[in-house]
Scaffold this active site. Structure first.
Site, mmCIF file in Angstrom:
data_model
loop_
_atom_site.group_PDB
_atom_site.id
_atom_site.type_symbol
_atom_site.label_atom_id
_atom_site.label_comp_id
_atom_site.label_asym_id
_atom_site.label_seq_id
_atom_site.Cartn_x
_atom_site.Cartn_y
_atom_site.Cartn_z
ATOM 1 N N LYS A 71 -12.241 7.257 -37.928
ATOM 2 C CA LYS A 71 -11.024 7.425 -38.740
ATOM 3 C C LYS A 71 -10.922 8.897 -39.118
ATOM 4 O O LYS A 71 -11.733 9.395 -39.893
ATOM 5 C CB LYS A 71 -11.185 6.620 -40.041
ATOM 6 C CG LYS A 71 -10.297 5.414 -40.207
ATOM 7 C CD LYS A 71 -10.515 4.902 -41.632
ATOM 8 C CE LYS A 71 -9.687 3.684 -41.967
ATOM 9 N NZ LYS A 71 -9.939 3.251 -43.360
ATOM 10 N N ARG A 111 -4.040 -6.151 -52.519
ATOM 11 C CA ARG A 111 -2.639 -5.959 -52.898
ATOM 12 C C ARG A 111 -1.767 -7.147 -52.513
ATOM 13 O O ARG A 111 -0.819 -7.491 -53.189
ATOM 14 C CB ARG A 111 -2.048 -4.733 -52.163
ATOM 15 C CG ARG A 111 -2.575 -3.424 -52.594
ATOM 16 C CD ARG A 111 -2.269 -2.348 -51.580
ATOM 17 N NE ARG A 111 -3.207 -2.431 -50.479
ATOM 18 C CZ ARG A 111 -3.658 -1.389 -49.806
ATOM 19 N NH1 ARG A 111 -3.207 -0.189 -50.064
ATOM 20 N NH2 ARG A 111 -4.528 -1.542 -48.845
HETATM 21 P P1 ADP Z 1 -6.451 2.077 -48.275
HETATM 22 O O1 ADP Z 1 -6.535 0.603 -47.932
HETATM 23 O O2 ADP Z 1 -5.291 2.396 -49.200
HETATM 24 O O3 ADP Z 1 -6.600 3.031 -47.125
HETATM 25 P P2 ADP Z 1 -9.221 2.392 -49.003
HETATM 26 O O4 ADP Z 1 -9.742 2.209 -47.650
HETATM 27 O O5 ADP Z 1 -9.650 3.641 -49.699
HETATM 28 O O6 ADP Z 1 -7.662 2.392 -49.181
HETATM 29 O O7 ADP Z 1 -9.538 1.090 -49.841
HETATM 30 C C1 ADP Z 1 -10.541 0.887 -50.799
HETATM 31 C C2 ADP Z 1 -10.278 -0.418 -51.517
HETATM 32 O O8 ADP Z 1 -9.185 -0.250 -52.414
HETATM 33 C C3 ADP Z 1 -9.887 -1.581 -50.604
HETATM 34 O O9 ADP Z 1 -10.470 -2.774 -51.099
HETATM 35 C C4 ADP Z 1 -8.388 -1.630 -50.729
HETATM 36 O O10 ADP Z 1 -7.869 -2.923 -50.478
HETATM 37 C C5 ADP Z 1 -8.223 -1.260 -52.183
HETATM 38 N N1 ADP Z 1 -6.898 -0.747 -52.480
HETATM 39 C C6 ADP Z 1 -6.245 0.254 -51.865
HETATM 40 N N2 ADP Z 1 -5.035 0.439 -52.428
HETATM 41 C C7 ADP Z 1 -4.930 -0.479 -53.420
HETATM 42 C C8 ADP Z 1 -3.902 -0.833 -54.376
HETATM 43 N N3 ADP Z 1 -2.721 -0.234 -54.391
HETATM 44 N N4 ADP Z 1 -4.165 -1.845 -55.233
HETATM 45 C C9 ADP Z 1 -5.367 -2.476 -55.184
HETATM 46 N N5 ADP Z 1 -6.348 -2.225 -54.319
HETATM 47 C C10 ADP Z 1 -6.134 -1.231 -53.451
#
Ligand code: ADP
Length: 172
Positions: A61, A110
């Site tokens: 990634k 989400r």
């Molecule tokens: P993304 O899915 O946005 O690329 P990450 O890989 O950094 O983010 O995700 C880390 C964690 O945070 C995951 O469990 C993801 O589902 C959660 N997450 C990301 N955005 C949100 C949000 N808006 N509300 C709740 N959880 C979130």
């Protein structure tokens, strides 16, 4: 070397501490951290003695923001929370949890798409590491639309993404 009774006492203390101290790992790419991530983090603070926000370094990634920048932002955003630490890791999230003596893996959901994905990962993790428990929180509705990939798209095209980001994160 201390006497046997002292070593036994230290051992018992260590076991009791490790059993009562609740450490969780909140892994992600945080590219960048959004208000959605922050919502999950803040609501988890009362549940654990310590939370390690862990930025996963994944060669497959290509992130938009360099690791050092993402860590610096996270450290700024998390500085008001004494029980939160920020680290990065390579490799399996479950290995990182074990190395850091964390028994809980924190994730956020989400919508239905996230739910299916997180359920699969959580169930596979349970097979691989039965002592590692995944804790999933549903985001508060006002943050459910925030995806870091959309934030990246807005930033890439010169738009204003501040409505989705903690105030510590800006691109000036
Ligand atoms: P993304 O899915 O946005 O690329 P990450 O890989 O950094 O983010 O995700 C880390 C964690 O945070 C995951 O469990 C993801 O589902 C959660 N997450 C990301 N955005 C949100 C949000 N808006 N509300 C709740 N959880 C979130």
């Amino acid at each position: 070397m201390p006497p046997l009774w002292a070593r036994s006492f230290q051992f018992i203390q260590k076991v009791m501490k490790s059993q009562s101290f609740k450490r969780a790992v909140f892994p992600g790419s945080f590219d960048p951290m959004t208000l959605g991530h922050l919502n999950i983090l803040k609501r988890s603070i009362p549940l654990f003695d310590e939370i390690i926000v862990a930025v996963g370094v994944n060669d497959a990634k290509a992130p938009m923001f360099p690791l050092e920048k993402r860590l610096a932002w996270l450290r700024d955003v998390c500085s008001p929370f004494p029980s939160v630490r920020v680290k990065s890791f390579e490799g399996l999230t479950s290995s990182f949890c074990l190395e850091n003596e964390a028994s809980w893996l924190l994730r956020g959901v989400r919508n239905g798409g996230d739910f299916e994905y997180e359920r699969t990962i959580a169930q596979m993790t349970q097979v691989l590491e039965p002592n590692l428990e995944t804790v999933i929180l549903f985001t508060d509705p006002e943050y459910a639309h925030i995806h870091s990939n959309v934030v990246r798209e807005v930033v890439r095209n010169g738009g204003d993404a501040s409505a989705f980001l903690p105030s510590e994160i800006n691109f000036s």
